[in-house]
Design an enzyme around this catalytic site. Structure first.
Site, PDB file in Angstrom:
ATOM      1  N   ALA A 124       0.827  -1.211   0.000  1.00  0.00           N
ATOM      2  CA  ALA A 124       0.000   0.000   0.000  1.00  0.00           C
ATOM      3  C   ALA A 124       0.859   1.258   0.000  1.00  0.00           C
ATOM      4  CB  ALA A 124      -0.912   0.001   1.221  1.00  0.00           C
ATOM      5  N   ASP A 173      12.645   4.640   4.142  1.00  0.00           N
ATOM      6  CA  ASP A 173      11.713   3.733   4.822  1.00  0.00           C
ATOM      7  C   ASP A 173      12.409   2.970   5.952  1.00  0.00           C
ATOM      8  OD1 ASP A 173      10.299   4.653   2.662  1.00  0.00           O
ATOM      9  OD2 ASP A 173      10.320   2.748   1.576  1.00  0.00           O
TER      10      ASP A 173
HETATM   11  C1  GLA Z   1       9.742   4.496  -1.900  1.00  0.00           C
HETATM   12  C2  GLA Z   1      11.210   4.198  -1.605  1.00  0.00           C
HETATM   13  C3  GLA Z   1      11.820   5.315  -0.744  1.00  0.00           C
HETATM   14  C4  GLA Z   1      11.576   6.689  -1.368  1.00  0.00           C
HETATM   15  C5  GLA Z   1      10.095   6.848  -1.744  1.00  0.00           C
HETATM   16  C6  GLA Z   1       9.823   8.118  -2.497  1.00  0.00           C
HETATM   17  O1  GLA Z   1       9.000   4.469  -0.721  1.00  0.00           O
HETATM   18  O2  GLA Z   1      11.313   2.975  -0.897  1.00  0.00           O
HETATM   19  O3  GLA Z   1      13.197   5.087  -0.565  1.00  0.00           O
HETATM   20  O4  GLA Z   1      12.400   6.895  -2.468  1.00  0.00           O
HETATM   21  O5  GLA Z   1       9.633   5.774  -2.531  1.00  0.00           O
HETATM   22  O6  GLA Z   1      10.040   9.232  -1.681  1.00  0.00           O
END
Ligand code: GLA
Length: 383
Positions: A124, A173
């Site tokens: 999600a 993340d």
């Molecule tokens: C995904 C990637 C992150 C980041 C975001 C965009 O969630 O896992 O590292 O690049 O996209 O901000």
């Protein structure tokens, strides 16, 4: 919600091992308030860890094997730490990948067995994979007796995701799942991995709006954006777009290819918005934060082109409601979730109204989560 998952993994652990778990770890998913696609440009992000997490109830083993049972998938994965190979894509590969990356980084790992479950929705855009990686890393750290350093563990988990799982993500993340702080978002400098906790504005709630749409080809579009950003950095003769100021950009923008110019403009203005958003939060200025979130959405849609029809509809539905101070797509884009900043007293009615208007306009039934900011990966209890 968390308590019930903790109870579920405990109950299943007792059923399987006839004893209480010696250790319980959790690692959260995340929502990014602002700072999108900036992490792989060595820039700034402002995510918070959410009250949805992966949990592991476990006990050490005397041999070097790892055995984990997933309540969500009703499957067991088992492997020996001295000899394991890549398997078919599955939840278990995240666990193996983290073991591999920790060993690559020089950690001596000990075996464990346990039960895993979580309530971070999968695919999600709320980082269920990072949550699972960091929960696994936390379990290995606790059992093997090495110190928990959030930034090092985040880098190691990212290495697992890049090299073992094969997804080319940035550091955001893993970093927020490792280092989140209750009641706060984290301003993360994705070059140095320094973090500053910034409080959520008083009397506001963060509401996640899941469009219930998922797009294929997200990985290839993501890699294409990364390559375009790298091309722009090469043009300016810097390591990453983080090193280009708005003035430097404006001075030479007309020499850039039109698409690369818009990609670079998003990153450079987004870094600026993210730093201003952290300042607004420190001042308790919810209106200022909301305004920056809206500007971020339009930049992601127009310049970076990672939004979607449904994400735009969701943001429009959110912004027309009373009490909504700002809304934007969040995460990689092309589907998944938007995030809104809403006055707490209006949050529940906001969720109902957006559910109704989004469903009328798109035919999709959205999922709405009013969330709290939690701590990052932690040992919750041990006996
Ligand atoms: C995904 C990637 C992150 C980041 C975001 C965009 O969630 O896992 O590292 O690049 O996209 O901000």
């Amino acid at each position: 919600m968390n308590t019930s998952i903790q109870q579920r993994v405990t109950t299943e652990f007792v059923r399987r091992f006839n004893t209480l778990p010696q250790l319980m770890v959790r690692a959260p998913g995340r929502v990014n308030l602002i700072g999108e696609h900036t992490d792989y440009n060595d820039g700034f992000v402002l995510p918070m860890a959410i009250d949805r997490a992966m949990w592991i109830a476990l006990q050490p083993r005397s041999d070097d094997s790892v055995r984990a049972y997933s309540l969500d998938f009703d499957q067991t994965i088992e492997f020996g730490l001295s000899d394991f190979k890549k398997g078919k894509a599955s939840w278990g590969e995240y666990l193996k990948g983290v073991a591999w990356a920790l060993q690559q980084a020089g950690y001596a790992l000990k075996g464990w067995e346990g039960v895993v479950a979580g309530d971070v929705p999968i695919a999600a855009g709320l980082s269920s994979s990072a949550a699972w990686e960091l929960a696994a890393a936390r379990a290995f750290a606790a059992v093997s007796g090495f110190e928990w350093n959030a930034a090092i563990m985040a880098r190691t988990a990212q290495h697992a995701e890049n090299e073992w799982v094969g997804v080319n993500c940035g550091i955001m993340d893993q970093m927020i799942s490792a280092a989140g702080k209750a009641g706060h978002a984290l301003l993360i400098d994705c070059r140095s991995l320094e973090t500053q906790a910034v409080p959520l504005p008083p009397e506001t709630s963060i509401v996640i709006l899941d469009t219930a749409t998922r797009r294929g080809l997200v990985d290839s579009a993501y890699n294409e954006r990364r390559a375009q950003c790298e091309a722009a950095a090469r043009f300016f003769g810097v390591k990453a777009l983080r090193d280009v100021s708005l003035e430097q950009f404006k001075a030479r923008a007309d020499q850039l290819d039109e698409v690369i110019r818009r990609r670079a403009r998003h990153i450079i203005t987004e870094n600026d918005r993210t730093l201003h958003a952290a300042e607004a939060m420190r001042r308790g200025d919810a209106i200022g934060l909301g305004r920056l979130m809206k500007a971020s959405h339009f930049s992601l849609n127009d310049d970076f082109e990672v939004s979607s029809k449904e994400l735009n509809t969701m943001v429009t539905c959110a912004l027309q409601e009373d009490g909504c101070l700002g809304a934007r797509m969040t995460g990689a884009g092309f589907g998944g979730c938007a995030v809104a900043l809403v006055r707490s007293e209006d949050a529940y009615a906001f969720g109902l109204a957006v559910t109704a208007s989004y469903q009328t306009l798109t035919g999709f039934v959205p999922n709405i989560y009013i969330c709290a900011a939690t701590n990052g990966a932690e040992v919750v209890a041990s006996s």
